[in-house]
Design an enzyme around this catalytic site. Structure first.
Site, PDB file in Angstrom:
ATOM      1  N   ASP A  32      -1.516  50.430  54.487  1.00  0.00           N
ATOM      2  CA  ASP A  32      -2.487  50.731  53.435  1.00  0.00           C
ATOM      3  C   ASP A  32      -3.878  50.249  53.856  1.00  0.00           C
ATOM      4  O   ASP A  32      -4.836  51.030  53.798  1.00  0.00           O
ATOM      5  CB  ASP A  32      -2.068  50.100  52.108  1.00  0.00           C
ATOM      6  CG  ASP A  32      -3.043  50.436  50.993  1.00  0.00           C
ATOM      7  OD1 ASP A  32      -2.933  51.526  50.423  1.00  0.00           O
ATOM      8  OD2 ASP A  32      -3.922  49.603  50.711  1.00  0.00           O
TER       9      ASP A  32
ATOM     10  N   LYS B  90      -7.928  56.879  49.001  1.00  0.00           N
ATOM     11  CA  LYS B  90      -7.078  56.863  50.192  1.00  0.00           C
ATOM     12  C   LYS B  90      -5.833  56.001  49.941  1.00  0.00           C
ATOM     13  O   LYS B  90      -5.884  55.097  49.091  1.00  0.00           O
ATOM     14  CB  LYS B  90      -7.863  56.365  51.411  1.00  0.00           C
ATOM     15  CG  LYS B  90      -8.266  54.871  51.330  1.00  0.00           C
ATOM     16  CD  LYS B  90      -7.174  53.962  51.862  1.00  0.00           C
ATOM     17  CE  LYS B  90      -7.435  52.520  51.527  1.00  0.00           C
ATOM     18  NZ  LYS B  90      -6.321  51.639  51.905  1.00  0.00           N
TER      19      LYS B  90
ATOM     20  N   ILE C 134      -8.564  48.614  42.295  1.00  0.00           N
ATOM     21  CA  ILE C 134      -9.546  49.347  43.088  1.00  0.00           C
ATOM     22  C   ILE C 134     -10.492  50.141  42.191  1.00  0.00           C
ATOM     23  O   ILE C 134     -11.684  50.274  42.492  1.00  0.00           O
ATOM     24  CB  ILE C 134      -8.849  50.272  44.114  1.00  0.00           C
ATOM     25  CG1 ILE C 134      -9.851  50.810  45.132  1.00  0.00           C
ATOM     26  CG2 ILE C 134      -8.131  51.426  43.421  1.00  0.00           C
ATOM     27  CD1 ILE C 134     -10.467  49.760  46.018  1.00  0.00           C
TER      28      ILE C 134
ATOM     29  N   SER D 291      -4.391  56.026  32.191  1.00  0.00           N
ATOM     30  CA  SER D 291      -3.705  54.938  32.878  1.00  0.00           C
ATOM     31  C   SER D 291      -2.560  54.450  32.005  1.00  0.00           C
ATOM     32  O   SER D 291      -2.708  54.355  30.780  1.00  0.00           O
ATOM     33  CB  SER D 291      -4.672  53.783  33.169  1.00  0.00           C
ATOM     34  OG  SER D 291      -4.054  52.784  33.937  1.00  0.00           O
ATOM     35  N   ARG D 292      -1.442  54.142  32.612  1.00  0.00           N
ATOM     36  CA  ARG D 292      -0.282  53.719  31.828  1.00  0.00           C
ATOM     37  C   ARG D 292      -0.483  52.369  31.165  1.00  0.00           C
ATOM     38  O   ARG D 292       0.056  52.105  30.094  1.00  0.00           O
ATOM     39  CB  ARG D 292       0.959  53.658  32.726  1.00  0.00           C
ATOM     40  CG  ARG D 292       1.473  55.013  33.173  1.00  0.00           C
ATOM     41  CD  ARG D 292       2.688  54.863  34.063  1.00  0.00           C
ATOM     42  NE  ARG D 292       2.356  54.166  35.291  1.00  0.00           N
ATOM     43  CZ  ARG D 292       3.257  53.779  36.206  1.00  0.00           C
ATOM     44  NH1 ARG D 292       4.544  54.007  35.994  1.00  0.00           N
ATOM     45  NH2 ARG D 292       2.875  53.177  37.309  1.00  0.00           N
TER      46      ARG D 292
END
Length: 310
Positions: free
Chosen positions: A167, A89, A13, A35-36
């Site tokens: 979702d 969201k 996303i 970010s991992r």
């Protein structure tokens, strides 16, 4: 005002929607990412938000694009560092954690923007305006898409707190809670949960409008071929239909523009709103869509569905 921005969570996303919208908005300068498992070319990249906040302490704001589970700690870290925060969201894994985050942001004097991208689809505001003085007699939501297309290999979405088919379904609820001139409540439902998973892959929910009109929500995460995101509101003055996730509006079958997928302007409009909120440390947190999902989990019965593998 140029807002020095960091982004947390560089997944599908973020790459599909957030990064292009940020690049197109002159109010933002994307200077860091956390970010991992990923990075963003040309900017400082870190594994965690704590490392990002320490490495780039002069950030003004943070956009958080991680899955809802575990997001509360990320938001708390940003607020504690005095950063304005925008959240993808759904805003959190539970209603109570987002209520607490809103209070933390208020106490810290920073923005908290809980986004609902589908509310920014091009037909939504016009739908709200048309319905404003109408008597609603029924509401029907049909939200059907392919989990393998939109969440490829993302096992978390069917795990605890992953929301499953809610979702995408919460996008529909975010639209109807904006456009309807009456509140909604959940009465009953069925959650179809694949054997060995924790969150539903399909669901039906019966609802009731504040004026007594019935509502029905049909959600399916196994739709192949053309995807469909439709809302039909019957009123005493005619039928309003929103298709393509809120992009295409018609009244009694008239006035529909050509559809063709998700409105590409949704995320640019979210970032425009964030840029408006930051200078005054304003907050925009509407929990009604999340509350409806939580209520559905409370009153719906669970049905064991066939096992699912990506």
């Amino acid at each position: 005002m140029t807002i020095r921005l960091g982004i947390v969570g560089v997944g599908k996303i973020a790459r599909d929607q957030h990064l292009p919208a940020i690049a197109a908005n002159p109010h933002f300068d994307l200077v860091a990412a956390a970010s991992r498992h990923a990075s963003v070319d040309g900017i400082a990249s870190f594994a965690t938000i704590e490392e990002m906040l320490a490495g780039v302490p002069d950030l003004d704001a943070v956009s958080i694009c991680t899955p809802p589970g575990g997001r509360s700690d990320i938001v708390r870290a940003a607020i504690a560092a005095g950063k304005h925060v925008m959240i993808e969201k759904p805003p959190g894994a539970t209603v109570s954690e987002v209520v607490a985050l809103e209070q933390l942001a208020a106490d810290a004097g920073v923005t908290l923007f809980a986004t609902w991208h589908s509310r920014e689809a091009s037909g939504v505001d016009a739908a709200r305006d048309w319905l404003a003085d109408k008597q609603v007699t029924s509401v029907a939501i049909s939200w059907r898409e392919d989990i393998r297309v939109w969440h490829p290999g993302q096992d978390w979405i069917l795990g605890p707190g992953g929301f499953g088919v809610f979702d995408p379904g919460i996008n529909a609820l975010s639209i109807v809670t904006k456009i309807l001139p009456t509140e909604l409540s959940v009465e009953s439902g069925a959650l179809h949960v694949p054997d060995g998973r924790e969150s539903p892959i399909a669901a039906t929910v019966q609802m009731r409008c504040g004026n007594g009109a019935p509502g029905r929500v049909d959600l399916d995460f196994l739709q192949t071929g053309p995807q469909s995101w439709d809302i039909v509101v019957e009123t005493t003055a005619g039928t309003l239909t929103l298709r393509d996730g809120g992009k295409t509006l018609s009244i009694d079958g008239k006035g529909a523009a050509e559809g063709g997928g998700i409105d590409e302007g949704e995320y640019p409009r979210l970032y425009a709103r964030f840029a408006e909120l930051v200078p005054s440390a304003g907050r925009d947190v509407d929990l009604r869509p999340l509350q409806l999902v939580a209520d559905a989990y409370l009153v719906a019965h669970r049905v064991v569905a066939d096992p699912f593998e990506f």
